[in-house]
Enzyme design. Structure first.
Site, PDB file in Angstrom:
ATOM      1  N   LYS A  86      -5.995   2.334   8.920  1.00 23.97           N
ATOM      2  CA  LYS A  86      -4.884   2.961   9.620  1.00 23.97           C
ATOM      3  C   LYS A  86      -3.841   3.438   8.607  1.00 23.97           C
ATOM      4  O   LYS A  86      -3.374   4.571   8.672  1.00 23.97           O
ATOM      5  CB  LYS A  86      -4.263   1.926  10.580  1.00 23.97           C
ATOM      6  CG  LYS A  86      -3.472   2.540  11.700  1.00 23.97           C
ATOM      7  CD  LYS A  86      -3.374   1.584  12.856  1.00 23.97           C
ATOM      8  CE  LYS A  86      -1.926   1.299  13.173  1.00 23.97           C
ATOM      9  NZ  LYS A  86      -1.720   0.106  13.943  1.00 23.97           N
ATOM     10  N   LYS A  96       3.895  -9.295   5.828  1.00 26.00           N
ATOM     11  CA  LYS A  96       3.392 -10.045   4.673  1.00 26.00           C
ATOM     12  C   LYS A  96       4.068  -9.573   3.387  1.00 26.00           C
ATOM     13  O   LYS A  96       4.345  -8.390   3.235  1.00 26.00           O
ATOM     14  CB  LYS A  96       1.880  -9.810   4.587  1.00 26.00           C
ATOM     15  CG  LYS A  96       1.182 -10.606   3.502  1.00 26.00           C
ATOM     16  CD  LYS A  96      -0.318 -10.371   3.514  1.00 26.00           C
ATOM     17  CE  LYS A  96      -0.731  -9.439   2.390  1.00 26.00           C
ATOM     18  NZ  LYS A  96      -2.177  -9.355   2.168  1.00 26.00           N
ATOM     19  N   LYS A 117       1.626  -7.173  -2.811  1.00 21.01           N
ATOM     20  CA  LYS A 117       1.889  -6.417  -4.030  1.00 21.01           C
ATOM     21  C   LYS A 117       1.883  -4.914  -3.792  1.00 21.01           C
ATOM     22  O   LYS A 117       2.422  -4.149  -4.571  1.00 21.01           O
ATOM     23  CB  LYS A 117       0.939  -6.798  -5.174  1.00 21.01           C
ATOM     24  CG  LYS A 117      -0.523  -7.081  -4.799  1.00 21.01           C
ATOM     25  CD  LYS A 117      -1.310  -7.533  -6.018  1.00 21.01           C
ATOM     26  CE  LYS A 117      -2.407  -8.528  -5.790  1.00 21.01           C
ATOM     27  NZ  LYS A 117      -3.516  -8.285  -4.929  1.00 21.01           N
TER      28      LYS A 117
HETATM   29  P1  TYM Z   1      -5.506 -10.406  -2.861  1.00 22.55           P
HETATM   30  O1  TYM Z   1      -5.610  -9.897  -4.256  1.00 22.55           O
HETATM   31  O2  TYM Z   1      -4.908  -9.531  -1.835  1.00 22.55           O
HETATM   32  O3  TYM Z   1      -4.694 -11.736  -2.838  1.00 22.55           O
HETATM   33  C1  TYM Z   1      -5.035 -12.832  -3.673  1.00 22.55           C
HETATM   34  C2  TYM Z   1      -4.802 -14.134  -2.933  1.00 22.55           C
HETATM   35  O4  TYM Z   1      -3.429 -14.253  -2.553  1.00 22.55           O
HETATM   36  C3  TYM Z   1      -3.335 -14.519  -1.161  1.00 22.55           C
HETATM   37  N1  TYM Z   1      -2.101 -13.869  -0.658  1.00 22.55           N
HETATM   38  C4  TYM Z   1      -1.126 -14.498   0.001  1.00 22.55           C
HETATM   39  N2  TYM Z   1      -0.981 -15.774   0.374  1.00 22.55           N
HETATM   40  C5  TYM Z   1       0.157 -16.096   1.036  1.00 22.55           C
HETATM   41  N3  TYM Z   1       1.122 -15.216   1.336  1.00 22.55           N
HETATM   42  C6  TYM Z   1       1.020 -13.916   0.984  1.00 22.55           C
HETATM   43  N4  TYM Z   1       1.990 -13.075   1.276  1.00 22.55           N
HETATM   44  C7  TYM Z   1      -0.147 -13.505   0.281  1.00 22.55           C
HETATM   45  N5  TYM Z   1      -0.576 -12.322  -0.219  1.00 22.55           N
HETATM   46  C8  TYM Z   1      -1.779 -12.560  -0.780  1.00 22.55           C
HETATM   47  C9  TYM Z   1      -4.604 -13.908  -0.558  1.00 22.55           C
HETATM   48  O5  TYM Z   1      -4.923 -14.502   0.669  1.00 22.55           O
HETATM   49  C10 TYM Z   1      -5.618 -14.215  -1.634  1.00 22.55           C
HETATM   50  O6  TYM Z   1      -6.149 -15.513  -1.492  1.00 22.55           O
HETATM   51  N6  TYM Z   1     -10.118  -9.917  -1.049  1.00 22.55           N
HETATM   52  C11 TYM Z   1      -9.282 -10.744  -1.897  1.00 22.55           C
HETATM   53  C12 TYM Z   1      -9.813 -10.841  -3.312  1.00 22.55           C
HETATM   54  C13 TYM Z   1     -11.223 -11.334  -3.407  1.00 22.55           C
HETATM   55  C14 TYM Z   1     -11.676 -12.649  -3.111  1.00 22.55           C
HETATM   56  C15 TYM Z   1     -13.093 -12.647  -3.402  1.00 22.55           C
HETATM   57  C16 TYM Z   1     -11.043 -13.804  -2.671  1.00 22.55           C
HETATM   58  C17 TYM Z   1     -12.291 -10.596  -3.834  1.00 22.55           C
HETATM   59  N7  TYM Z   1     -13.402 -11.400  -3.835  1.00 22.55           N
HETATM   60  C18 TYM Z   1     -13.851 -13.792  -3.242  1.00 22.55           C
HETATM   61  C19 TYM Z   1     -11.827 -14.961  -2.506  1.00 22.55           C
HETATM   62  C20 TYM Z   1     -13.207 -14.947  -2.772  1.00 22.55           C
HETATM   63  C21 TYM Z   1      -7.908 -10.117  -1.954  1.00 22.55           C
HETATM   64  O7  TYM Z   1      -7.740  -8.961  -1.724  1.00 22.55           O
HETATM   65  O8  TYM Z   1      -6.933 -10.939  -2.381  1.00 22.55           O
END
Ligand code: TYM
Length: 335
Positions: free
Chosen positions: A121, A202, A205
């Protein structure tokens, strides 16, 4: 013994996208748990650069972000004999397994992913590439290739770990037990840190409004300013009430996450404080806790040669395990 973690040495994997500077949301929701779990199992911590190109990003920026994130992982002490830090694109087996797993995930299942729906979206038709759609399947490959038991993540990634379980189950029942069933581990306090300028959204980044996003690498005066401007409410009481006081509740969560106090104890500590005093205290604590991480990170990021060597070693270590799983999978499907 850690809460929620069984006795035997488990395999723990998590990853972070180098899509921008990391935030204190990433820290409280994920990284803090990585540090807590590091000595509890066989760990793999991954810089998920393959996932990062699902949205548009400048090559030079991506490369710098990957180095910075790797430095941060090292600064947090995540590397060790039984703990491997590596870059996803350096271990080609992730992409190879992802292709196989693509064939074990339904179209509808991938379509139902909340993050896909939100991003599709946000980016409109032009940004809706197939990579964005297949994102959770690559993530499943990251997890399943190491026979992972535990995946420490923030709340927003829970659904992705669930789809990894579905895919694993489907593959295991079609052939024979191959993949370990992974479990998400989500922190109780800090699983969903909100933006300081919009405490209903949320803290991310890639948020458009960065005034409410506190980066791990932000300088003290920047952090203090962001907290001073944090949105609160028209009352005066520092009390946790997510529905009616989302700003104050978010700040209490941040304070609790960094101090180790419970929300109740934090409420008690600030029961006679003004909002201004409270926000100053949260800002001060965050700066104090981030300082040693920032210093360590600077030391690593200024030594490119060391980083490159470590990246190579990390990838080699990860590949030993990844290759084994991939050849098992290739054999089973008939390659
Ligand atoms: P990413 O890079 O968006 O975020 C990394 C980790 O930080 C957590 N997170 C948060 N936790 C609490 N409050 C927030 N505002 C917040 N923003 C981000 C996310 O939940 C995450 O744990 N798809 C994943 C990356 C990934 C991954 C994996 C994770 C790729 N392969 C295999 C685990 C296992 C991601 O985009 O995270």
């Amino acid at each position: 013994m850690l809460e929620g973690i069984p006795q035997t040495k488990k395999t723990i994997l998590s990853a972070v996208k180098p899509s921008g500077m990391l935030t204190i949301g990433n820290y409280l929701g994920a990284l803090k748990n990585f540090v807590r779990l590091k000595d509890e199992g066989k760990c793999f911590f991954c810089v998920a650069d393959l996932h990062t190109i699902t949205v548009d990003i400048e090559p030079a920026k991506l490369r710098k972000n990957s180095f910075d994130l790797y430095s941060l992982f090292l600064a947090l002490g995540l590397e060790g004999e039984d703990s491997t830090v590596f870059v996803q694109s350096h271990v080609a087996e992730h992409s190879q397994l992802a292709w196989v797993l693509n064939c074990f995930c339904g179209f509808g299942e991938a379509q139902r992913m909340t993050q896909f729906k939100d991003l599709a979206k946000k980016h409109g038709a032009k940004g809706q590439n197939v990579g964005l759609f297949a994102y959770p399947i690559l993530m499943a490959a990251d997890i399943l290739i190491y026979n992972t038991d535990i995946v420490p993540v923030g709340d927003d990634q829970k659904q992705h770990v669930e789809i990894a379980r579905t895919i694993a189950q489907r593959f295991n029942s079609k052939y024979s037990p191959t993949f370990t069933m992974p479990e998400p581990v989500i922190t109780k306090v800090g699983a969903r840190i909100k933006s300081l300028s919009d405490p209903t959204a949320k803290m991310g980044k890639s948020n458009e409004d960065l005034s409410g996003v506190v980066m791990i690498a932000d300088e003290k005066d920047v952090i203090m300013k962001k907290f001073a401007r944090a949105v609160t409410d028209s009352e005066t009481e520092v009390r946790f009430d997510q529905k009616n006081k989302p700003g104050i509740s978010n700040l209490l969560t941040i304070y609790s996450g960094f101090s180790g106090l419970s929300i109740k104890q934090a409420e008690e500590q600030f029961k006679n404080s003004s909002y201004k005093e409270f926000k100053e205290n949260v800002g001060e604590l965050v700066c104090e806790k981030l300082k040693p991480i920032q210093e360590n990170m600077d030391a690593y990021s200024s030594d490119k040669e060391l980083l490159q060597r470590k990246m190579q070693e990390g990838a080699e270590k990860a590949r030993v395990v990844a290759r084994k799983t991939l050849s098992k999978v290739y054999r089973k499907v008939g390659f």
